[in-house]
Design a protein around this motif. Sequence first.
Motif, PDB file in Angstrom:
ATOM      1  N   ARG A   9       0.806 -19.828  59.686  1.00  0.00           N
ATOM      2  CA  ARG A   9       0.592 -18.436  60.493  1.00  0.00           C
ATOM      3  C   ARG A   9       0.024 -17.885  58.446  1.00  0.00           C
ATOM      4  O   ARG A   9      -0.311 -18.112  57.623  1.00  0.00           O
ATOM      5  CB  ARG A   9       1.947 -16.830  60.012  1.00  0.00           C
ATOM      6  CG  ARG A   9       2.991 -17.889  58.921  1.00  0.00           C
ATOM      7  CD  ARG A   9       4.176 -17.002  58.222  1.00  0.00           C
ATOM      8  NE  ARG A   9       5.257 -17.278  59.735  1.00  0.00           N
ATOM      9  CZ  ARG A   9       6.019 -17.214  60.271  1.00  0.00           C
ATOM     10  NH1 ARG A   9       6.647 -15.992  59.680  1.00  0.00           N
ATOM     11  NH2 ARG A   9       6.719 -17.542  60.668  1.00  0.00           N
ATOM     12  N   LYS A  11       0.194 -14.441  57.224  1.00  0.00           N
ATOM     13  CA  LYS A  11       0.452 -12.894  57.167  1.00  0.00           C
ATOM     14  C   LYS A  11      -0.636 -12.054  57.011  1.00  0.00           C
ATOM     15  O   LYS A  11      -0.622 -10.653  57.458  1.00  0.00           O
ATOM     16  CB  LYS A  11       2.041 -12.589  56.547  1.00  0.00           C
ATOM     17  CG  LYS A  11       2.961 -13.315  56.587  1.00  0.00           C
ATOM     18  CD  LYS A  11       3.914 -12.981  55.426  1.00  0.00           C
ATOM     19  CE  LYS A  11       5.192 -13.514  56.286  1.00  0.00           C
ATOM     20  NZ  LYS A  11       6.172 -13.978  54.921  1.00  0.00           N
ATOM     21  N   LYS A  16      -0.540 -16.377  63.502  1.00  0.00           N
ATOM     22  CA  LYS A  16       1.270 -16.797  63.603  1.00  0.00           C
ATOM     23  C   LYS A  16       0.512 -17.130  65.259  1.00  0.00           C
ATOM     24  O   LYS A  16       0.387 -17.162  66.675  1.00  0.00           O
ATOM     25  CB  LYS A  16       2.191 -16.324  64.068  1.00  0.00           C
ATOM     26  CG  LYS A  16       3.758 -17.233  64.130  1.00  0.00           C
ATOM     27  CD  LYS A  16       3.820 -15.527  64.212  1.00  0.00           C
ATOM     28  CE  LYS A  16       6.102 -16.474  63.768  1.00  0.00           C
ATOM     29  NZ  LYS A  16       7.091 -15.527  64.032  1.00  0.00           N
ATOM     30  N   ASN A  41       0.011 -17.231  71.755  1.00  0.00           N
ATOM     31  CA  ASN A  41       0.683 -18.173  70.527  1.00  0.00           C
ATOM     32  C   ASN A  41       0.898 -19.272  69.868  1.00  0.00           C
ATOM     33  O   ASN A  41       1.952 -19.258  69.547  1.00  0.00           O
ATOM     34  CB  ASN A  41       2.351 -17.237  70.044  1.00  0.00           C
ATOM     35  CG  ASN A  41       0.960 -15.312  69.540  1.00  0.00           C
ATOM     36  OD1 ASN A  41       0.365 -14.909  69.257  1.00  0.00           O
ATOM     37  ND2 ASN A  41       2.169 -14.689  69.602  1.00  0.00           N
TER      38      ASN A  41
END
Length: 120
Positions: A9, A11, A16, A41
């Motif tokens: 990931r 942020k 992610k 994902n």
Amino acid sequence: MHKFQMILRNKKRNFKTKSRICYTPQSQAKGLMFSKKLEQNKSILIKFSKEKNIPIHMFFVFFPIDAVWINKDYKIVHIERNIKPFRPLINPNKPSIAVLETQKNATKNLKIGDKLTNNL
């Protein structure tokens, strides 16, 4: 592919993905060949034991992908987006320890130099 998984990931960039890790020579060579389209994902991480030049190809991959080359510190050193099926060679010539292969456009917010963190 091995079942060992990792969450990668960033942020800051709202990225992610849940990756299957390919670390055997057989799983590294196969990559996404002959596989079904990646789910949202989801990705594969083709990981090696030391940094080196890691070229990839799209032979027998029937859907477009994004690919991210990562160095030993998990910093992004190269990104190729929307790689078309059957493209013969993608070779960034940058030392990397892994290549992350994701759905096309999944990496749209990532930039070279961004760091990916991993959580199991």
